[in-house]
Design a protein around this motif. Sequence first.
Motif, short mmCIF file in Angstrom:
data_model
loop_
_atom_site.label_atom_id
_atom_site.label_comp_id
_atom_site.label_asym_id
_atom_site.label_seq_id
_atom_site.Cartn_x
_atom_site.Cartn_y
_atom_site.Cartn_z
N HIS A 240 0.84 -1.19 0.00
CA HIS A 240 0.00 0.00 0.00
C HIS A 240 0.88 1.25 0.00
CE1 HIS A 240 -2.50 -3.15 1.79
NE2 HIS A 240 -3.57 -2.46 1.40
N ILE A 241 0.29 2.36 -0.37
CA ILE A 241 0.94 3.65 -0.19
C ILE A 241 -0.03 4.57 0.54
CG2 ILE A 241 2.45 3.49 -2.21
CD1 ILE A 241 0.36 5.44 -3.61
N ARG A 242 0.52 5.56 1.24
CA ARG A 242 -0.32 6.59 1.85
C ARG A 242 -0.18 7.88 1.07
NH1 ARG A 242 0.96 9.69 7.33
NH2 ARG A 242 1.92 11.03 5.76
N LEU A 243 -1.31 8.48 0.78
CA LEU A 243 -1.34 9.70 -0.03
C LEU A 243 -2.23 10.72 0.68
CD1 LEU A 243 -1.94 9.65 -3.87
CD2 LEU A 243 -3.20 11.22 -2.42
N THR A 244 -1.73 11.94 0.82
CA THR A 244 -2.49 13.02 1.44
C THR A 244 -3.13 13.88 0.36
OG1 THR A 244 -0.86 13.10 3.23
CG2 THR A 244 -2.36 14.96 3.06
N TYR A 245 -4.45 14.12 0.50
CA TYR A 245 -5.16 14.88 -0.54
C TYR A 245 -5.59 16.26 -0.07
CZ TYR A 245 -9.04 12.60 1.95
OH TYR A 245 -9.90 12.13 2.91
N ALA A 246 -5.07 16.74 1.06
CA ALA A 246 -5.43 18.08 1.57
C ALA A 246 -4.58 19.14 0.88
CB ALA A 246 -5.24 18.13 3.07
N CYS A 247 -4.82 19.32 -0.42
CA CYS A 247 -4.05 20.27 -1.22
C CYS A 247 -4.97 20.86 -2.28
CB CYS A 247 -2.84 19.58 -1.86
SG CYS A 247 -3.26 18.16 -2.90
N PRO A 248 -4.54 21.91 -2.96
CA PRO A 248 -5.38 22.53 -4.00
C PRO A 248 -5.75 21.53 -5.09
CG PRO A 248 -3.54 23.97 -3.43
CD PRO A 248 -3.28 22.67 -2.75
N ASP A 249 -6.93 21.71 -5.68
CA ASP A 249 -7.41 20.76 -6.69
C ASP A 249 -6.47 20.64 -7.88
OD1 ASP A 249 -9.64 20.06 -5.24
OD2 ASP A 249 -11.01 21.42 -6.30
N ASP A 250 -5.87 21.76 -8.29
CA ASP A 250 -4.98 21.68 -9.46
C ASP A 250 -3.73 20.86 -9.13
OD1 ASP A 250 -4.09 23.70 -7.73
OD2 ASP A 250 -3.17 24.87 -9.35
N VAL A 251 -3.23 21.00 -7.90
CA VAL A 251 -2.08 20.20 -7.47
C VAL A 251 -2.48 18.74 -7.34
CG1 VAL A 251 -0.40 19.85 -5.60
CG2 VAL A 251 -1.05 22.17 -6.29
N LEU A 252 -3.64 18.50 -6.77
CA LEU A 252 -4.14 17.13 -6.62
C LEU A 252 -4.27 16.45 -7.98
CD1 LEU A 252 -5.28 14.97 -4.67
CD2 LEU A 252 -7.51 16.07 -4.92
N ASP A 253 -4.88 17.15 -8.91
CA ASP A 253 -5.07 16.56 -10.25
C ASP A 253 -3.74 16.31 -10.96
OD1 ASP A 253 -7.80 16.63 -9.87
OD2 ASP A 253 -8.11 18.48 -11.00
N GLU A 254 -2.82 17.26 -10.83
CA GLU A 254 -1.53 17.08 -11.49
C GLU A 254 -0.78 15.90 -10.90
OE1 GLU A 254 2.73 19.39 -12.33
OE2 GLU A 254 1.06 20.50 -11.41
N GLY A 255 -0.79 15.80 -9.57
CA GLY A 255 -0.09 14.68 -8.92
C GLY A 255 -0.69 13.34 -9.28
N LEU A 256 -2.01 13.25 -9.28
CA LEU A 256 -2.67 12.00 -9.67
C LEU A 256 -2.38 11.66 -11.13
CD1 LEU A 256 -6.07 12.57 -7.83
CD2 LEU A 256 -4.36 10.83 -7.27
N ASP A 257 -2.31 12.68 -11.98
CA ASP A 257 -1.99 12.44 -13.39
C ASP A 257 -0.57 11.93 -13.55
OD1 ASP A 257 -2.95 12.62 -16.16
OD2 ASP A 257 -1.37 14.13 -16.40
N ARG A 258 0.35 12.46 -12.74
CA ARG A 258 1.73 11.96 -12.79
C ARG A 258 1.79 10.49 -12.38
NH1 ARG A 258 5.88 16.53 -10.32
NH2 ARG A 258 5.03 18.36 -11.40
N ILE A 259 1.04 10.13 -11.35
CA ILE A 259 1.02 8.73 -10.92
C ILE A 259 0.44 7.86 -12.03
CG2 ILE A 259 0.01 7.10 -9.28
CD1 ILE A 259 0.12 9.31 -7.16
N ARG A 260 -0.65 8.31 -12.64
CA ARG A 260 -1.26 7.54 -13.75
C ARG A 260 -0.25 7.32 -14.88
NH1 ARG A 260 -2.86 8.85 -18.50
NH2 ARG A 260 -2.66 11.10 -18.09
#
Length: 397
Positions: A371-391
């Motif tokens: 498993h990994i732990r991921l914190t999502y308490a950040c701006p939506d644009d940062v959240l989306d960019e980070g999730l896109d990088r993981i994808r």
Amino acid sequence: MATTASNPSLRLSSRTSHFVLPKQWASMRKAEALERETGKRVIHFEKGDFQGDEFRPAPHIMEACAKAVADGHVRYVPGPGLPELRDAIAEEATKRGRPTVREEVLVTMGAKHALTQSLLTMVDQGDEVIFPNPGYPPDEFWITYAGGSVVYAPLVEPDFHFDLDSLESLITPKTKMLIINSPQRPNGQTVGQLEEIAAICTEHNVMVLTDEIFSHMVYSGAEHKTIAAVEGMADRSILVDTFSKTYIMTGFRIGWCVANKDLITTMDIFQQNSVTNVPAFVQLAALAAITGPQDHVIEITKKLEGKRDRTVAALNKMPGVECPTPDGSFYVFPDIRGTGMTAQQFADYMIENYQVGVVAGSAFGDRGEGHIRLTYACPDDVLDEGLDRIRKGLENL
């Protein structure tokens, strides 16, 4: 007696032989080093903190803090906390179902120091403490420092609940304490079966340290409950909470604990001989937080629930990833075993190749592997960019 490799003449206490930097912050240290050394922009999903201007304390909290400083509240104050703040915390604990008076409250330097003081006050040489696996590493650190032994209670997926038969089988005559936290770190699930767990602890004379730092960060469909409210558990539990998460006051370093007044008196002695007291102006800011309007708490929790849903949906579309929906906190704890990587391999791959930091679940115990732990308490644009990088990282494996 311990020595260091770089300075063998430095004779450290043997109690420091287990000292290592916090395991759960290893990814953060690596991410910050990469950022510093290369200048590359890192998406920080590994930090257990809020990011961005949308996550700030309510204005009345900031104003109360500034006014307290301006009014000269910069001197020593009573060790256990300002009476009016202790009364307000007692009222909060009473609302949770544990009738509480001022003498049962200690104001601390964050929840972490409340946990530290609880463990160093309670745990003796040779005592055993049952610890959830996965769980919060600093608790292990201080159990070991006190000379106790950590006994791991495996939590059962997918909701990481205690197996009651397994839990009871771990108890021996040396068992002093059980640690629970709800919503859990690192996976955000609430702990159920509290009456059954309480019955086991009562039968075997086991104290419970209940870590409830995300008590108000629980989403629709779930409910936070405290084991301290179960009949007979008021004097058999130490309830720990903080202003950090509920009121976005992580940098203020103020938390609290509620327990039997004799235990609180002993912990107060510990506190007065260590940090003395929490700064008065910080306490007055906390008083404004807990007694003032709570609409900001409701608003932030709703905002975080939306980010949770956004994160879970995105992760579940990625190859090799399965992400359950947590009850609360600001973490998700997706299963990444379908990628074929270990948790640490995944974390290293993402930071080194895609500059997105996540925490390897193995930092929280061997039951966190995969498993990994991921914190999502950040701006939506940062959240989306980070999730896109993981994808992208997973698609390019």
